[in-house]
Structure formats: C-alpha cells, structure tokens
Write a protein that holds these residues in place. Structure first.
Motif, PDB file in Angstrom:
ATOM      1  N   ALA A  47     -12.320  10.784  -4.981  1.00 34.16           N
ATOM      2  CA  ALA A  47     -12.878  11.975  -5.637  1.00 34.16           C
ATOM      3  C   ALA A  47     -12.588  11.905  -7.130  1.00 34.16           C
ATOM      4  N   ASP A  48     -12.109  12.986  -7.693  1.00 37.31           N
ATOM      5  CA  ASP A  48     -12.094  13.170  -9.141  1.00 37.31           C
ATOM      6  C   ASP A  48     -11.240  12.146  -9.874  1.00 37.31           C
ATOM      7  N   GLN A  49     -10.029  11.849  -9.375  1.00 38.28           N
ATOM      8  CA  GLN A  49      -9.193  10.911 -10.115  1.00 38.28           C
ATOM      9  C   GLN A  49      -9.810   9.523 -10.134  1.00 38.28           C
ATOM     10  N   ARG A  50     -10.351   9.093  -9.011  1.00 36.01           N
ATOM     11  CA  ARG A  50     -11.001   7.782  -8.977  1.00 36.01           C
ATOM     12  C   ARG A  50     -12.158   7.736  -9.967  1.00 36.01           C
ATOM     13  N   THR A 106     -13.819  -5.137  -9.993  1.00 36.79           N
ATOM     14  CA  THR A 106     -12.514  -4.957 -10.643  1.00 36.79           C
ATOM     15  C   THR A 106     -11.346  -5.029  -9.670  1.00 36.79           C
ATOM     16  N   ASP A 107     -11.610  -5.070  -8.343  1.00 35.54           N
ATOM     17  CA  ASP A 107     -10.556  -5.092  -7.328  1.00 35.54           C
ATOM     18  C   ASP A 107      -9.645  -3.863  -7.448  1.00 35.54           C
ATOM     19  N   TYR A 108     -10.257  -2.710  -7.666  1.00 34.77           N
ATOM     20  CA  TYR A 108      -9.505  -1.456  -7.756  1.00 34.77           C
ATOM     21  C   TYR A 108      -8.848  -1.155  -6.417  1.00 34.77           C
ATOM     22  N   PRO A 109      -7.600  -0.656  -6.391  1.00 38.62           N
ATOM     23  CA  PRO A 109      -6.749  -0.332  -7.537  1.00 38.62           C
ATOM     24  C   PRO A 109      -5.762  -1.436  -7.902  1.00 38.62           C
ATOM     25  N   TYR A 110      -5.912  -2.617  -7.296  1.00 39.49           N
ATOM     26  CA  TYR A 110      -4.903  -3.654  -7.492  1.00 39.49           C
ATOM     27  C   TYR A 110      -4.973  -4.283  -8.872  1.00 39.49           C
ATOM     28  N   ALA A 133     -12.511   9.471 -12.670  1.00 32.42           N
ATOM     29  CA  ALA A 133     -11.973   9.455 -14.029  1.00 32.42           C
ATOM     30  C   ALA A 133     -11.488   8.068 -14.418  1.00 32.42           C
ATOM     31  N   LEU A 134     -10.845   7.356 -13.498  1.00 34.57           N
ATOM     32  CA  LEU A 134     -10.365   6.015 -13.783  1.00 34.57           C
ATOM     33  C   LEU A 134     -11.519   5.021 -13.882  1.00 34.57           C
ATOM     34  N   MET A 135     -12.574   5.244 -13.115  1.00 30.88           N
ATOM     35  CA  MET A 135     -13.768   4.425 -13.285  1.00 30.88           C
ATOM     36  C   MET A 135     -14.334   4.593 -14.684  1.00 30.88           C
ATOM     37  N   ASP A 136     -14.389   5.818 -15.162  1.00 34.98           N
ATOM     38  CA  ASP A 136     -14.888   6.071 -16.506  1.00 34.98           C
ATOM     39  C   ASP A 136     -14.003   5.392 -17.546  1.00 34.98           C
ATOM     40  N   GLU A 137     -12.696   5.417 -17.299  1.00 33.91           N
ATOM     41  CA  GLU A 137     -11.760   4.860 -18.268  1.00 33.91           C
ATOM     42  C   GLU A 137     -11.916   3.363 -18.424  1.00 33.91           C
ATOM     43  N   THR A 138     -12.235   2.666 -17.316  1.00 34.60           N
ATOM     44  CA  THR A 138     -12.407   1.215 -17.400  1.00 34.60           C
ATOM     45  C   THR A 138     -13.855   0.813 -17.675  1.00 34.60           C
ATOM     46  N   GLY A 139     -14.791   1.778 -17.622  1.00 30.26           N
ATOM     47  CA  GLY A 139     -16.183   1.496 -17.950  1.00 30.26           C
ATOM     48  C   GLY A 139     -17.052   1.128 -16.776  1.00 30.26           C
ATOM     49  N   LEU A 140     -16.638   1.534 -15.574  1.00 31.55           N
ATOM     50  CA  LEU A 140     -17.372   1.180 -14.360  1.00 31.55           C
ATOM     51  C   LEU A 140     -18.233   2.351 -13.914  1.00 31.55           C
ATOM     52  N   ASP A 141     -19.518   2.102 -13.701  1.00 29.71           N
ATOM     53  CA  ASP A 141     -20.436   3.165 -13.297  1.00 29.71           C
ATOM     54  C   ASP A 141     -20.419   3.416 -11.797  1.00 29.71           C
ATOM     55  N   VAL A 142     -20.360   2.330 -10.997  1.00 29.11           N
ATOM     56  CA  VAL A 142     -20.473   2.440  -9.546  1.00 29.11           C
ATOM     57  C   VAL A 142     -19.394   1.589  -8.893  1.00 29.11           C
ATOM     58  N   GLN A 143     -18.733   2.151  -7.870  1.00 30.30           N
ATOM     59  CA  GLN A 143     -17.847   1.384  -7.011  1.00 30.30           C
ATOM     60  C   GLN A 143     -18.493   1.231  -5.638  1.00 30.30           C
ATOM     61  N   HIS A 158       0.846  -1.183   0.000  1.00 26.74           N
ATOM     62  CA  HIS A 158       0.000   0.000   0.000  1.00 26.74           C
ATOM     63  C   HIS A 158       0.888   1.242   0.000  1.00 26.74           C
ATOM     64  N   SER A 159       1.599   1.437  -1.088  1.00 26.13           N
ATOM     65  CA  SER A 159       2.531   2.544  -1.196  1.00 26.13           C
ATOM     66  C   SER A 159       2.535   3.036  -2.637  1.00 26.13           C
ATOM     67  N   GLY A 160       3.197   4.173  -2.851  1.00 26.29           N
ATOM     68  CA  GLY A 160       3.338   4.695  -4.196  1.00 26.29           C
ATOM     69  C   GLY A 160       2.018   4.977  -4.869  1.00 26.29           C
ATOM     70  N   GLU A 161       1.904   4.563  -6.124  1.00 30.11           N
ATOM     71  CA  GLU A 161       0.700   4.836  -6.900  1.00 30.11           C
ATOM     72  C   GLU A 161      -0.516   4.125  -6.331  1.00 30.11           C
ATOM     73  N   VAL A 162      -0.315   2.899  -5.814  1.00 28.24           N
ATOM     74  CA  VAL A 162      -1.439   2.177  -5.212  1.00 28.24           C
ATOM     75  C   VAL A 162      -1.991   2.960  -4.031  1.00 28.24           C
ATOM     76  N   GLU A 163      -1.124   3.447  -3.159  1.00 24.80           N
ATOM     77  CA  GLU A 163      -1.584   4.212  -2.003  1.00 24.80           C
ATOM     78  C   GLU A 163      -2.301   5.489  -2.436  1.00 24.80           C
ATOM     79  N   ARG A 164      -1.741   6.165  -3.415  1.00 21.61           N
ATOM     80  CA  ARG A 164      -2.366   7.411  -3.870  1.00 21.61           C
ATOM     81  C   ARG A 164      -3.782   7.144  -4.378  1.00 21.61           C
ATOM     82  N   ARG A 165      -3.963   6.073  -5.116  1.00 25.16           N
ATOM     83  CA  ARG A 165      -5.294   5.756  -5.633  1.00 25.16           C
ATOM     84  C   ARG A 165      -6.241   5.307  -4.518  1.00 25.16           C
ATOM     85  N   LEU A 166      -5.719   4.584  -3.533  1.00 22.17           N
ATOM     86  CA  LEU A 166      -6.551   4.167  -2.407  1.00 22.17           C
ATOM     87  C   LEU A 166      -7.060   5.366  -1.613  1.00 22.17           C
ATOM     88  N   LEU A 167      -6.216   6.361  -1.435  1.00 23.01           N
ATOM     89  CA  LEU A 167      -6.578   7.508  -0.612  1.00 23.01           C
ATOM     90  C   LEU A 167      -7.553   8.446  -1.313  1.00 23.01           C
TER      91      LEU A 167
END
Length: 327
Positions: free
Chosen positions: A46-49, A284-288, A51-61, A34-43
């Motif tokens: 909001a907006d980046q999450r 999708t087991d985001y962000p892993y 955007a990445l949901m849109d990129e993979t085609g996921l409507d709801v997490q 849980h470090s680096g890019e994985v940690e940043r995405r876990l924390l």
C-alpha cells in the motif's frame, strides 16, 4: 519514460506463519532474512511501498511472493496460494497503474498448480508466475512438474525462475566452514542462490523442455544467474546434449534476463551480447536491493543503450512479452 520492475517481492502474514509452523528456518537460512525492516516492507502493498517506488523512480512493480514461496509446504499450499493470489489481486485492483502480479503456485501439487495458474491469468489478469527452484528433492525438470510448464506455454505467459537456498547436503559440501552467519550468506545471496537458479534453467534446457515447448519463455534475474557468463562453456555440451538446437538457440529464443537491482552497465552489456536487446527486462529486486534517490531511473538513463534500447529495457520488452494470453 515508464519504468516497470518485474521482480519485486511481497509476503503475506499467513504464508509467514506457515513457514514458522513448518520450522523452515531450521532447513532454509533464507527464511531468517525475512525479518525486521525487510519483513515490514514485504508485507506492505500500500502507501509505504508506493512512496518508496516513487523515491527510486519506479512506476510499476510486478509483485511476486518471495522465496521460498510455497515450495516446502505440501498440500496446504493449495489454499495458501489461492489466498495469496486473491490478496495481491486486490492490491492490483486498488492501484492498477502501479501494480501487476505473478501467480503464486502450490507447486507441490502440480495439477492444482496448473489450475491455479489458469485462474490467475484468465480471471485475475496476472502476467505469469514465479517458481523458486526445487520442490523437495525434485528439480524443475522432473516429469511430475511438467503440467506447470505446459500450462504457462499454453497460456503464453512467462515463468520467472527465482533463486532459492541449495539443499543441506550441497551447503555442507560447498558453503560451510566459516561462521554460521558467513555460511548462510555464502549459501544464499552471496552465491548459492544464484548458482541454484541458473542450474535449474540449464536442467530445463538439457531435459528438452524447450524442444517440447518451443514457445515457453523463462526469465532469470541477476543478469542471468551466472548462466550468461558461461555461455561459451555451456555451448561445449552441444556435441553430447542430443537437443534439437545448440544451447545458444535456447538462450536467444526462450530466455529473458532482468537486472534484479544489480545496476551494472558491464553486466547489461554481457546480457545484450548473449540474448539481445529485445530480451532485457528491468527490476529492482525490492525490498532486498532497495535503491533510493531515483537510482533506478538513473541507471536506465546512464546504462549505455540507445533511446530505443532504453525504452525496450524500461518497459517495452515486458509489455510485449505479456501482451496477451491464449488457450
């Protein structure tokens, strides 16, 4: 078609700090991932999450606190759980059409965990809870933990059983002897995590949990955490189990399975054969297991299910499972 991912993770800064203060990295190698890019995405919730949901085609997490959650933090977990749940409830309120949540529980204090689950479901609108395997030296079937399962059954909400790292003695016996990096990978995401989660479910079955709580629903990720691939061997225990039903009954009556980013039509087919089309859930087991290029949506489109099956897998089964709670 709506696409809901039901095993998608987050982390809070204060939980991360509590792990560090307890020196959990010394006993649980999963903490280090849980470090680096994985940690940043876990924390980020909001907006980046989004955007990445849109990129993979996921409507709801459906958001859940990542492993090892609060399982090793003792009494301080009560306050940490409340703060984590309040924080994720705020994220869901900001984006009600994009986020749902599973409750984080202070599992080391089962009575407090029961009350926190009730608060999360009845007041915050959460859909269930996630547990990460053992609590100290107690497996999930330990009688002291029964209030958590009784509360979930009473509320009518599911429990997602998430993998966690096997204890040091198990790692030493079965997952060691290579480089430290290989030993850690072998014990966590390579294999150890998944055996551990599957064993926790089978222990609940053998302990008679689902005989006492026949309406309790449990979810296993990664297409059943190995369990489904050994259903025939598990059935051989029917002659000695003393359970009210064959083990196959509990697989079909009390278990849901989800993809956890393992986009395999073959694994889906095996799950379909064992638990049935109405017990398949998408995730999708985001962000892993983050998969760009609308890969999530592509998998559903090409998974081999008919249109009704795709709808159920993509969102229908989850909405039916979580359509209401009761006391």
């Amino acid at each position: 078609m709506k696409l809901i991912g039901i095993e998608e993770h987050y982390l809070t800064a204060d939980v991360r700090a509590a792990w560090a203060a307890a020196s959990l990295a010394a006993t649980d190698p999963s903490v280090a991932i849980h470090s680096g890019e994985v940690e940043r995405r876990l924390l980020d919730v909001a907006d980046q999450r989004l955007a990445l949901m849109d990129e993979t085609g996921l409507d709801v997490q459906v958001l859940s606190l990542t492993t090892p959650a609060l399982h090793d933090l003792g009494p301080q977990g009560v306050d940490l759980a409340r703060r984590a749940n309040d924080a994720v409830a705020e994220a869901c309120a900001r984006h009600p059409d994009r986020f749902q949540a599973l409750a984080t529980l202070p599992v080391g204090s089962p009575d407090s965990a029961m009350l926190e689950l009730e608060r999360c479901v009845l007041t915050l609108g959460f859909k269930g809870t996630m547990l990460c395997g053992r609590i100290g030296d107690r497996n999930l079937d330990h009688p002291e933990l029964s209030p958590i399962f009784e509360s979930a059954a009473r509320l009518g909400v599911p429990i997602l059983l998430h993998p966690r790292t096997p204890p040091p003695t198990v790692r030493s016996a079965y997952y060691s002897g290579f480089t430290p990096e290989v030993d850690a990978a072998f014990a966590i995401y390579g294999l150890g995590w998944h055996y551990d989660a599957g064993i926790q479910f089978i222990r609940l079955v053998l302990a008679g949990t689902f005989d006492r709580l026949p309406d309790l629903q449990v979810i296993l990720g990664h297409w059943g955490e190995v369990v489904l691939f050994y259903a025939e061997r598990l059935a051989a225990m029917d002659r000695v189990s003393g359970l009210k039903h064959p083990i196959d009954t509990y697989l079909r009556r009390n278990l849901y399975v989800t993809a956890s980013g393992m986009f395999s039509a073959g694994y889906l087919a095996r799950a379909l054969a064992i638990v049935g089309a109405d017990r398949l859930l998408f995730s999708t087991d985001y962000p892993y297991q983050y998969r760009p290029g609308r890969d999530a949506r592509r998998f559903v489109a090409e998974c081999g299910l008919d249109d009704a099956g795709k709808t159920a897998f993509a969102y229908g089964n989850w909405e039916r499972l979580t359509q209401g709670v009761s006391l």
